[in-house]
Motif scaffolding. Structure first.
Motif, PDB file in Angstrom:
ATOM      1  N   THR A  69      11.992   4.948   1.006  1.00 32.94           N
ATOM      2  CA  THR A  69      11.716   3.621   1.557  1.00 32.94           C
ATOM      3  C   THR A  69      10.381   3.090   1.056  1.00 32.94           C
ATOM      4  OG1 THR A  69      12.896   4.231   3.581  1.00 32.94           O
ATOM      5  CG2 THR A  69      11.507   2.271   3.676  1.00 32.94           C
ATOM      6  N   PHE A  70      10.373   1.838   0.584  1.00 33.65           N
ATOM      7  CA  PHE A  70       9.146   1.106   0.319  1.00 33.65           C
ATOM      8  C   PHE A  70       8.853   0.197   1.506  1.00 33.65           C
ATOM      9  CE2 PHE A  70      10.519   1.468  -4.305  1.00 33.65           C
ATOM     10  CZ  PHE A  70       9.624   2.484  -4.591  1.00 33.65           C
ATOM     11  N   LYS A  71       7.577  -0.052   1.751  1.00 33.75           N
ATOM     12  CA  LYS A  71       7.192  -0.942   2.839  1.00 33.75           C
ATOM     13  C   LYS A  71       6.322  -2.054   2.278  1.00 33.75           C
ATOM     14  CE  LYS A  71       5.698  -0.640   7.661  1.00 33.75           C
ATOM     15  NZ  LYS A  71       5.163   0.265   8.715  1.00 33.75           N
ATOM     16  N   TYR A  72       6.726  -3.295   2.527  1.00 30.05           N
ATOM     17  CA  TYR A  72       5.997  -4.462   2.035  1.00 30.05           C
ATOM     18  C   TYR A  72       5.623  -5.372   3.205  1.00 30.05           C
ATOM     19  CZ  TYR A  72       7.555  -3.422  -2.747  1.00 30.05           C
ATOM     20  OH  TYR A  72       7.786  -2.826  -3.964  1.00 30.05           O
ATOM     21  N   PRO A  73       4.408  -5.945   3.207  1.00 30.17           N
ATOM     22  CA  PRO A  73       4.087  -6.958   4.226  1.00 30.17           C
ATOM     23  C   PRO A  73       4.885  -8.229   3.971  1.00 30.17           C
ATOM     24  CG  PRO A  73       2.312  -6.784   2.609  1.00 30.17           C
ATOM     25  CD  PRO A  73       3.282  -5.684   2.300  1.00 30.17           C
ATOM     26  N   TRP A  74       5.342  -8.873   5.028  1.00 30.75           N
ATOM     27  CA  TRP A  74       6.098 -10.110   4.856  1.00 30.75           C
ATOM     28  C   TRP A  74       5.289 -11.148   4.084  1.00 30.75           C
ATOM     29  CZ3 TRP A  74      10.993 -10.713   4.932  1.00 30.75           C
ATOM     30  CH2 TRP A  74      11.808  -9.957   5.768  1.00 30.75           C
ATOM     31  N   LYS A 471      -2.037 -11.777  -3.967  1.00 34.83           N
ATOM     32  CA  LYS A 471      -3.012 -10.692  -3.875  1.00 34.83           C
ATOM     33  C   LYS A 471      -2.381  -9.443  -3.289  1.00 34.83           C
ATOM     34  CE  LYS A 471      -7.565  -9.541  -1.989  1.00 34.83           C
ATOM     35  NZ  LYS A 471      -8.706 -10.035  -1.176  1.00 34.83           N
ATOM     36  N   LEU A 472      -1.584  -9.618  -2.247  1.00 34.11           N
ATOM     37  CA  LEU A 472      -0.933  -8.469  -1.620  1.00 34.11           C
ATOM     38  C   LEU A 472       0.130  -7.859  -2.527  1.00 34.11           C
ATOM     39  CD1 LEU A 472      -0.542  -9.866   1.999  1.00 34.11           C
ATOM     40  CD2 LEU A 472      -2.066  -8.019   1.283  1.00 34.11           C
ATOM     41  N   ALA A 473       0.918  -8.740  -3.187  1.00 35.28           N
ATOM     42  CA  ALA A 473       2.016  -8.250  -4.025  1.00 35.28           C
ATOM     43  C   ALA A 473       1.519  -7.603  -5.313  1.00 35.28           C
ATOM     44  CB  ALA A 473       2.975  -9.387  -4.349  1.00 35.28           C
ATOM     45  N   ARG A 474       0.304  -7.989  -5.774  1.00 39.62           N
ATOM     46  CA  ARG A 474      -0.223  -7.457  -7.026  1.00 39.62           C
ATOM     47  C   ARG A 474      -1.055  -6.189  -6.833  1.00 39.62           C
ATOM     48  NH1 ARG A 474      -2.175 -13.196  -9.682  1.00 39.62           N
ATOM     49  NH2 ARG A 474      -0.179 -13.751 -10.637  1.00 39.62           N
ATOM     50  N   LYS A 475      -1.200  -5.754  -5.612  1.00 43.53           N
ATOM     51  CA  LYS A 475      -1.983  -4.558  -5.332  1.00 43.53           C
ATOM     52  C   LYS A 475      -1.399  -3.373  -6.084  1.00 43.53           C
ATOM     53  CE  LYS A 475      -3.405  -1.584  -1.509  1.00 43.53           C
ATOM     54  NZ  LYS A 475      -3.270  -1.326  -0.058  1.00 43.53           N
ATOM     55  N   VAL A 476      -2.189  -2.823  -7.020  1.00 48.11           N
ATOM     56  CA  VAL A 476      -1.678  -1.769  -7.896  1.00 48.11           C
ATOM     57  C   VAL A 476      -2.589  -0.550  -7.798  1.00 48.11           C
ATOM     58  CG1 VAL A 476      -1.050  -1.151 -10.253  1.00 48.11           C
ATOM     59  CG2 VAL A 476      -0.801  -3.504  -9.478  1.00 48.11           C
ATOM     60  N   PRO A 477      -2.032   0.633  -7.599  1.00 48.59           N
ATOM     61  CA  PRO A 477      -2.839   1.852  -7.627  1.00 48.59           C
ATOM     62  C   PRO A 477      -3.270   2.173  -9.046  1.00 48.59           C
ATOM     63  CG  PRO A 477      -0.521   2.389  -7.394  1.00 48.59           C
ATOM     64  CD  PRO A 477      -0.622   0.898  -7.309  1.00 48.59           C
ATOM     65  N   ASN A 478      -4.181   3.108  -9.185  1.00 51.07           N
ATOM     66  CA  ASN A 478      -4.654   3.500 -10.514  1.00 51.07           C
ATOM     67  C   ASN A 478      -3.537   4.190 -11.286  1.00 51.07           C
ATOM     68  OD1 ASN A 478      -7.252   2.527 -10.045  1.00 51.07           O
ATOM     69  ND2 ASN A 478      -7.898   4.451  -9.083  1.00 51.07           N
ATOM     70  N   ASP A 515       2.748   1.060  -0.925  1.00 48.94           N
ATOM     71  CA  ASP A 515       1.751   2.114  -0.768  1.00 48.94           C
ATOM     72  C   ASP A 515       2.349   3.512  -0.903  1.00 48.94           C
ATOM     73  OD1 ASP A 515       3.231   2.110   1.501  1.00 48.94           O
ATOM     74  OD2 ASP A 515       1.577   1.760   2.901  1.00 48.94           O
ATOM     75  N   THR A 516       3.610   3.585  -1.341  1.00 47.74           N
ATOM     76  CA  THR A 516       4.245   4.883  -1.517  1.00 47.74           C
ATOM     77  C   THR A 516       4.942   4.938  -2.876  1.00 47.74           C
ATOM     78  OG1 THR A 516       6.250   4.084  -0.414  1.00 47.74           O
ATOM     79  CG2 THR A 516       4.637   5.255   0.948  1.00 47.74           C
ATOM     80  N   ALA A 517       5.220   6.160  -3.333  1.00 44.09           N
ATOM     81  CA  ALA A 517       5.980   6.388  -4.566  1.00 44.09           C
ATOM     82  C   ALA A 517       7.264   7.114  -4.205  1.00 44.09           C
ATOM     83  CB  ALA A 517       5.171   7.203  -5.559  1.00 44.09           C
ATOM     84  N   LEU A 518       8.356   6.754  -4.898  1.00 43.70           N
ATOM     85  CA  LEU A 518       9.664   7.358  -4.639  1.00 43.70           C
ATOM     86  C   LEU A 518      10.244   7.900  -5.933  1.00 43.70           C
ATOM     87  CD1 LEU A 518      11.320   4.650  -2.325  1.00 43.70           C
ATOM     88  CD2 LEU A 518      10.114   6.737  -1.632  1.00 43.70           C
TER      89      LEU A 518
END
Length: 963
Positions: A69-74, A471-478, A515-518
């Motif tokens: 499951t991925f979780k995204y803010p509305w 800004k929220l949708a483009r949040k990318v981990p390293n 915020d998770t990887a699957l």
């Protein structure tokens, strides 16, 4: 009368829309209520389904391509688009309730009081709507005036380019440049069109109303058009033009929802927002007069539209044009509009509009559902004055629309929920369950429960605007950013370290904004793109298919000379490589070739040997070799003659000069190669060989009822390839570098930099993803491999003609008749030997040419040959030439057959069956008559009793005496 109020009054007659013969939503079942696509503010989209949650601020999403499951803010979500039902859903109910802010509800009114209206929808849900949230209530009558509701799919639409548009969750989407989409919706003279359009990157489109699919009509139609960063309503005729700003458009993702009221006869288009605000009112009547001046729109916006043609009819179509952006048609609703104007009232004052045209200032205070009567308190309005207040009862069927007094209240929330039947409401999701969702809104009393199978879309409303959503949708981990491209998903993200197990792959994918990887599913097909490949170079018009070089003999001895003579001093060593059937390209040093396969050394794998069954090609020398070949020559090289079926060539050798030789490679070492050409072994120097192509077995011959297995070579009988290997099950990947290197393997571990795994052919492998452009996934490997250059080199059987019928056929119905005769180059056969001279059809232009396709094993051929020989002598002074084209037999065998028949025609040999295929020879003898202009005049199949007379007649017709 105030003009704006008058226009608003016109629009009080709500747009009524639907498809004829549609079914009630109660009778329709969705294909799968949970199949959906999640769209993010970045333009990324993920196929999957929503999972149950009570979190009103975010959505839990189960992607179809991964496990978990991925979780995204509305706030980062643009929309969730659900699958459409098998049959279109028509809004049902007596009334359409239009809310402030553009929301819509369809249903029956059960009761009303000072604060609430009780409504029952077609879903049999009863709920209360706040009176202050309602802008207008209009008669709906179960959508009696609805003409179209969609778009659903491409059925009925015409695209200017094949695959220019695609269906995505009931919407139509295009990313192609300069592509249009047209449909004749049979727009009436007065119509209302509701449009909901969106885009991911940038808007650059036009929408034409009242068109017929031609450019001429489109250019003079009422249009919505994007000019620079603005959406405008525009029309230009020969005599006048008008343009009006509808709204400014932001960069990046966006959407518009508009109501267009079109009166073609009056030459008028009104553009309004869903809340009823007038955005544009154009009045441009079509003119039949020639233009007095050009560029009226240019004076307004600096853009010159093309000139119009004289006159204009009324057309019923709508056309979308995507120019240089992307466009999604999410909703299109078309209805009849009566265009009737009503007397105006003060803004905010309650009123009732009757079907008789009478307008009442006041409001409905109660409803008797048994009698279907409303209690009205107010006064009638005349053109002069408002009459005294009265109480009266009004039958529901007499009412066209009504509104209420009071301060308007607009529903707020983080989402807007739309149903397939047309309802839409703003609010906040309090819960998503297995098969339903709950919505709360200031326009509702309590929560509203809706079945997921009824939901068309959930549109996110960013609290901080589009900038915050991005800004929220483009949040990318390293990590190294890549784009995951699948048939129904496209999302950027990174691979994080992981190991494979029995249930999942080691490719753990974390999209940006999550915020998770699957772990990716083992069943997916697609690709991970780290760097887009460079565009293919455009071919120049003066580029030659085959360069000019020293002329070499076309026969076996000459080809062998290309491999055994000459100088190669000008050619330097390139980067040798082997190519596998799976599409792999492995840089290596080829040590040797024997009857088992190829021995090599490569820095990319521990393996040193590949069997013949896995290899497609080997490049020994790359630089300075031009292996281009004409299409005719390529066809000859890949056609297997009938006489070689029992011992087909297995390889193509390409010399350093670019010459090709079909053979069987027996062995190769660092000095020389041993090859077999038609059962004769030859030795050639390795330094003369540039490339080796493995041809493989041709496809099995189709067995007919008259064919026996004895006629099919043993290696082709019941051949069933089996590429399955139980030790290599799971997700396969192919790493692709910019230099063309490709490596296919089963990934087992990703350590954050390198992907490690095992190849079925090459054993242990390791790939640095920093050097990789793409990772192909699953069946995408085979799909791409099939388009690679060497993969297209496959043998096929020469056309197998049947023995002709003794009755014969005149063949006038042949598709060849009336067409230019296909050219070909065949060797002449003289005295049982191949001659150096070649036969070409084009060399006989100006003469009548007769081609007689024959073989020594064909009985009717032996009957036809003497007849043709006799006619050859008879028409010797009429510029008639006859050439007997033998089908794939040896020159000595041809000589013996001619001696038995006691004939001596000019003979050309179709060694590879290419001529047979070009002249569509399905039975022999086949006799083709070509006139002096090079056009096929007649085709005869077989040799019936009237054959000679029929052939004589056509020769009389097309020939002429020699001068």
């Amino acid at each position: 009368m105030n003009a704006v109020l008058a226009i608003r009054t016109i629009l009080a007659l709500v747009c009524i829309a639907s498809l004829p013969n549609l079914h009630s939503s109660a009778a329709v079942q969705a294909k799968n209520s949970q199949e959906a696509v999640l769209h993010l503010a970045t333009g990324d989209f993920l196929a999957g389904r929503p999972l149950p949650t009570s979190d009103s601020q975010s959505i839990s999403w189960a992607p179809s391509f991964a496990q978990g499951t991925f979780k995204y803010p509305w706030a980062a979500v643009t929309s969730v688009q659900f699958s459409r039902p098998d049959q279109q859903v028509q809004p049902q109910g007596e009334w359409c309730f239009e809310l402030h802010g553009g929301d819509l509800v369809f249903g029956d009114l059960l009761s009303l009081d000072e604060t609430w209206l009780t409504i029952r929808t077609d879903q049999q849900e009863e709920f209360k709507l706040r009176k202050a949230s309602i802008r207008r209530v209009s008669s709906w009558n179960n959508g009696a005036d609805l003409l179209y509701l969609g778009p659903d799919d491409l059925t009925g639409w015409t695209s200017s380019k094949k695959k220019g548009w695609r269906q995505v969750s009931g919407a139509l989407k295009s990313r192609e440049k300069q592509v249009s989409l047209f449909r004749n919706l049979k727009l009436p003279e007065k119509s209302c069109i509701e449009l909901e359009l969106s885009w991911d990157r940038k808007p650059d489109f036009s929408v034409g109303l009242g068109v017929d699919g031609t450019d001429a009509v489109f250019k003079q139609a009422f249009m919505l058009d994007v000019l620079s960063s603005s959406l405008v309503a525009v029309r230009e005729t020969q005599k006048e033009a008008d343009l009006s700003l509808v709204k400014d458009l932001d960069k990046g993702h966006g959407r518009v929802n508009l109501l267009l009221y079109l009166d073609q006869a009056a030459g008028r288009m009104i553009v309004a927002s869903p809340s009823g605000r007038i955005e544009s009112d154009l009045r441009v009547v079509a003119s039949t007069d020639p233009p007095k001046q050009q560029g009226q729109v240019e004076k307004l916006v600096g853009v010159l539209l093309p000139n119009r043609k004289k006159g204009q009819k009324q057309y019923g179509g709508i056309q979308f044009v995507n120019r240089d952006g992307d466009l999604t048609i999410e909703r299109l609703r078309v209805s009849r509009w009566n265009g009737q104007s009503a007397e105006s009232v003060e803004a905010g004052q309650a009123r009732v509009q009757l079907r008789s045209g009478e307008t009442l200032a006041g409001e409905l205070t109660s409803y008797d559902s048994q009698r279907q009567e409303y209690q009205f308190s107010g006064a009638a309005i005349t053109s002069e004055e408002t009459n005294e207040t009265t109480e009266r009862k009004i039958v529901a069927a007499e009412i066209l629309d009504f509104s209420f007094a009071g301060e308007p209240q607009t529903a707020q929330g983080s989402v807007r929920v739309s149903l397939h039947e047309g309802m839409r409401l703003h609010g906040t999701l309090t819960k998503i369950g297995e098969d339903s969702l709950e919505l709360t809104s200031s326009a509702l009393q309590g929560n509203l429960t809706l079945p997921l199978e009824a939901v068309r879309a959930i549109v996110g409303i960013p609290d901080g605007g589009e900038a915050q959503a991005l800004k929220l949708a483009r949040k990318v981990p390293n990590g190294q950013l890549a784009r995951l491209e699948l048939a129904t998903s496209s999302v950027k993200g990174i691979l994080v370290p992981g190991r494979s197990d029995d249930q999942a792959s080691c490719l753990h994918w974390q999209p940006r904004g999550a915020d998770t990887a699957l772990p990716l599913s083992n069943e997916i097909t697609g690709r991970l793109v780290y760097r887009d490949p460079p565009p293919k170079p455009k071919a120049h018009s003066n580029q030659r298919v085959q360069p000019n070089r020293v002329q070499r003999p076309q026969f076996m001895g000459g080809l062998l000379n290309a491999f055994t003579g000459g100088s190669s001093s000008t050619l330097g060593e390139g980067s040798p490589a082997i190519y596998l059937k799976a599409g792999d390209k492995l840089p290596c040093r080829i040590e040797s070739i024997d009857d088992r396969g190829v021995t090599f050394k490569s820095p990319m794998t521990e393996a040193t040997f590949v069997p013949h069954s896995e290899i497609k090609a080997a490049e020994l020398i790359v630089k300075g070799v031009d292996g281009r070949v004409t299409s005719d020559r390529r066809e000859q090289l890949l056609t297997l003659p009938r006489l070689q079926r029992d011992n087909p060539p297995t390889h193509l050798l390409v010399s350093i000069f670019g010459d090709y030789l079909r053979c069987r490679v027996v062995s190769l070492d660092d000095k020389r190669a041993i090859i077999e050409v038609r059962l004769e072994k030859r030795e050639i120097e390795r330094r003369r060989i540039a490339r080796i192509i493995w041809l493989g077995d041709p496809p099995p011959i189709e067995k007919t009822e008259t064919a026996s297995l004895d006629e099919v070579p043993a290696h082709e009988q019941d051949a069933t390839p089996d590429d399955s290997d139980p030790n290599f099950s799971g997700l396969r990947v192919q790493a692709v570098r910019s230099d063309g290197v490709r490596l296919t393997f089963m990934p087992e571990e990703f350590d954050g930099k390198s992907l490690l795994g095992t190849s079925r052919v090459l054993a242990k492998c390791s790939v640095d993803l920093g050097q990789v452009d793409q990772l192909l996934l699953g069946e995408q490997i085979e799909q791409v491999a099939a388009e690679l250059a060497y993969q297209r080199w496959k043998m096929h059987h020469a056309v197998e003609p049947r023995e002709g019928d003794e009755e014969g056929s005149a063949g006038a119905e042949s598709p060849l008749v009336g067409q230019p005769a296909p050219d070909m180059s065949l060797p002449f056969v003289i005295d049982g030997k191949l001659d150096k001279k070649t036969f070409k059809v084009s060399d006989y232009r100006g003469k009548v040419l007769v081609l007689d396709f024959w073989a020594s094993w064909c009985g009717p051929c032996t009957q036809a040959m003497p007849m043709i020989e006799q006619l050859s002598e008879e028409f010797a002074n009429r510029n008639v030439e006859i050439v007997a084209v033998n089908l794939q037999e040896s020159p000595p065998k041809i000589a013996r057959a001619l001696e038995r028949m006691k004939v001596a025609p000019t003979v050309a040999l179709d060694r590879d069956g290419v001529a047979t295929e070009r002249y569509q020879v399905s039975g022999i003898p086949q006799t083709v008559v070509i006139d002096r202009e090079g056009t096929v005049a007649r085709v005869f199949i077989g040799a019936g009793p009237n054959f000679q007379e029929q052939l004589r007649a056509i020769l009389e017709e097309v020939s002429f005496p020699a001068k």
